[in-house]
Design a protein around this motif. Sequence first.
Motif, PDB file in Angstrom:
ATOM      1  N   ILE A  45       0.851  -1.188   0.000  1.00 25.06           N
ATOM      2  CA  ILE A  45       0.000   0.000   0.000  1.00 25.06           C
ATOM      3  C   ILE A  45       0.894   1.247   0.000  1.00 25.06           C
ATOM      4  O   ILE A  45       1.674   1.452   0.936  1.00 25.06           O
ATOM      5  CB  ILE A  45      -0.943   0.008   1.218  1.00 25.06           C
ATOM      6  CG1 ILE A  45      -1.793  -1.265   1.240  1.00 25.06           C
ATOM      7  CG2 ILE A  45      -1.833   1.244   1.206  1.00 25.06           C
ATOM      8  CD1 ILE A  45      -2.640  -1.423   2.483  1.00 25.06           C
ATOM      9  N   LYS A  46       0.805   2.054  -1.025  1.00 28.63           N
ATOM     10  CA  LYS A  46       1.693   3.199  -1.194  1.00 28.63           C
ATOM     11  C   LYS A  46       1.657   4.194  -0.030  1.00 28.63           C
ATOM     12  O   LYS A  46       2.709   4.635   0.440  1.00 28.63           O
ATOM     13  CB  LYS A  46       1.373   3.920  -2.510  1.00 28.63           C
ATOM     14  CG  LYS A  46       1.844   3.185  -3.761  1.00 28.63           C
ATOM     15  CD  LYS A  46       3.364   3.127  -3.810  1.00 28.63           C
ATOM     16  CE  LYS A  46       3.835   2.450  -5.097  1.00 28.63           C
ATOM     17  NZ  LYS A  46       5.326   2.351  -5.133  1.00 28.63           N
ATOM     18  N   PRO A  47       0.473   4.601   0.460  1.00 26.01           N
ATOM     19  CA  PRO A  47       0.472   5.547   1.585  1.00 26.01           C
ATOM     20  C   PRO A  47       1.217   5.021   2.809  1.00 26.01           C
ATOM     21  O   PRO A  47       1.883   5.796   3.509  1.00 26.01           O
ATOM     22  CB  PRO A  47      -1.032   5.731   1.878  1.00 26.01           C
ATOM     23  CG  PRO A  47      -1.701   5.450   0.576  1.00 26.01           C
ATOM     24  CD  PRO A  47      -0.895   4.369  -0.051  1.00 26.01           C
ATOM     25  N   LEU A  48       1.107   3.719   3.076  1.00 29.19           N
ATOM     26  CA  LEU A  48       1.842   3.142   4.199  1.00 29.19           C
ATOM     27  C   LEU A  48       3.347   3.180   3.941  1.00 29.19           C
ATOM     28  O   LEU A  48       4.132   3.443   4.860  1.00 29.19           O
ATOM     29  CB  LEU A  48       1.385   1.701   4.451  1.00 29.19           C
ATOM     30  CG  LEU A  48      -0.004   1.521   5.051  1.00 29.19           C
ATOM     31  CD1 LEU A  48      -0.330   0.042   5.241  1.00 29.19           C
ATOM     32  CD2 LEU A  48      -0.117   2.250   6.390  1.00 29.19           C
ATOM     33  N   GLN A  49       3.753   2.926   2.704  1.00 31.58           N
ATOM     34  CA  GLN A  49       5.168   3.012   2.366  1.00 31.58           C
ATOM     35  C   GLN A  49       5.690   4.423   2.589  1.00 31.58           C
ATOM     36  O   GLN A  49       6.774   4.623   3.145  1.00 31.58           O
ATOM     37  CB  GLN A  49       5.384   2.602   0.909  1.00 31.58           C
ATOM     38  CG  GLN A  49       5.108   1.135   0.613  1.00 31.58           C
ATOM     39  CD  GLN A  49       5.323   0.807  -0.846  1.00 31.58           C
ATOM     40  OE1 GLN A  49       5.912   1.584  -1.610  1.00 31.58           O
ATOM     41  NE2 GLN A  49       4.843  -0.348  -1.274  1.00 31.58           N
ATOM     42  N   TRP A  50       4.915   5.410   2.156  1.00 32.11           N
ATOM     43  CA  TRP A  50       5.326   6.801   2.343  1.00 32.11           C
ATOM     44  C   TRP A  50       5.383   7.165   3.828  1.00 32.11           C
ATOM     45  O   TRP A  50       6.307   7.859   4.258  1.00 32.11           O
ATOM     46  CB  TRP A  50       4.354   7.727   1.614  1.00 32.11           C
ATOM     47  CG  TRP A  50       4.348   7.537   0.122  1.00 32.11           C
ATOM     48  CD1 TRP A  50       5.374   7.064  -0.646  1.00 32.11           C
ATOM     49  CD2 TRP A  50       3.262   7.803  -0.775  1.00 32.11           C
ATOM     50  NE1 TRP A  50       4.997   7.007  -1.971  1.00 32.11           N
ATOM     51  CE2 TRP A  50       3.709   7.460  -2.087  1.00 32.11           C
ATOM     52  CE3 TRP A  50       1.970   8.287  -0.620  1.00 32.11           C
ATOM     53  CZ2 TRP A  50       2.897   7.599  -3.213  1.00 32.11           C
ATOM     54  CZ3 TRP A  50       1.169   8.426  -1.737  1.00 32.11           C
ATOM     55  CH2 TRP A  50       1.622   8.081  -3.023  1.00 32.11           C
ATOM     56  N   LEU A  51       4.411   6.693   4.591  1.00 33.41           N
ATOM     57  CA  LEU A  51       4.379   6.995   6.018  1.00 33.41           C
ATOM     58  C   LEU A  51       5.592   6.389   6.728  1.00 33.41           C
ATOM     59  O   LEU A  51       6.246   7.055   7.541  1.00 33.41           O
ATOM     60  CB  LEU A  51       3.089   6.460   6.633  1.00 33.41           C
ATOM     61  CG  LEU A  51       2.877   6.729   8.131  1.00 33.41           C
ATOM     62  CD1 LEU A  51       2.822   8.222   8.385  1.00 33.41           C
ATOM     63  CD2 LEU A  51       1.595   6.055   8.620  1.00 33.41           C
TER      64      LEU A  51
END
Length: 230
Positions: A45-51
Motif C-alpha cells: 500500500i503506497k500511503p503506508l510506504q510513504w508513512l
Amino acid sequence: MNIDLHGFGPAMMAGTLMTVKLALCALLLGLVLGLLGALAKTSTIKPLQWLGGFYSTLVRGVPELLWVLLIYFGTVGLMNALGEALNLPGLELSAFAAGVIALGLCFGAYATEVFRGAILAIPKGHREAGLALGLSKGRILSRIILPQMWRIALPGLGNLFMILMKDTALVSVIGLEEIMRHAQIGVTVTKEPFTFYMVAACIYLSLTVIAMTGMHFMEKRAARGFARAE
C-alpha cells in the motif's frame, strides 16, 4: 583501588537503576515502532510506504538530543491545554516519560531499517508456501515471517541497544537523575571530575558487557532450529 565518592555511591547506584529502566522502556517502545515502520515500508500500500519512509527519514535526520529537548519542552503547551480540559492544573510530561518517548522514537526509526532488511532477506517462497497451505496473511506473518525476521534482525538490534544504553545520558539535560546527572552533581559538590566521570564510564561499560552477554544468548537461542536444519 579504593575510590572515595564522598557519600555519592548510593546516588550513583540509583542513577544506574534509572538508566536501566529508561533504556528498557525506550527499547520496548522502539521495538513496536520499528516493527510497525518496517511493515509499513514493506507493504504493498503506497500511503503506508510513504508513512514508514517519512518516519524513518525524519527521525534519523534530527540528532537524538534535539528530540529529547523538542519532546520535553514542546509538549508544555499541549499538556497545559489538556490539563485545563481535564481540570488537572499543572499537568506536565515528566522527564522520564519524555526520555522514553524521545529515545524510543529514535530507536524505532533505526530499528525500522533493521527489521525491513530482515523481512526482505526472507525468501519469497516461504510466503508462497504459506499461501499454498491456506494460511491467512496474519498467520503467515506471525508463524513464518516474524520468527525468521527476529533471528536475522537480532545482531543489528543488539548494536542499536548498545547505542541506546549510552544515549540515555542525553536525558540528563532535562533533569532526569540517571548516571550522568548524579555524576555531574557529584562533580559540582566535590570538584573531582575525573573520579566521577571515570566511575560513570565504568558503569556504562559494565552495563554494555551485561547487555552483550544477554544478546549473545538470545542470538544462540534464536538460531537453534536454523542450526539443526543446516
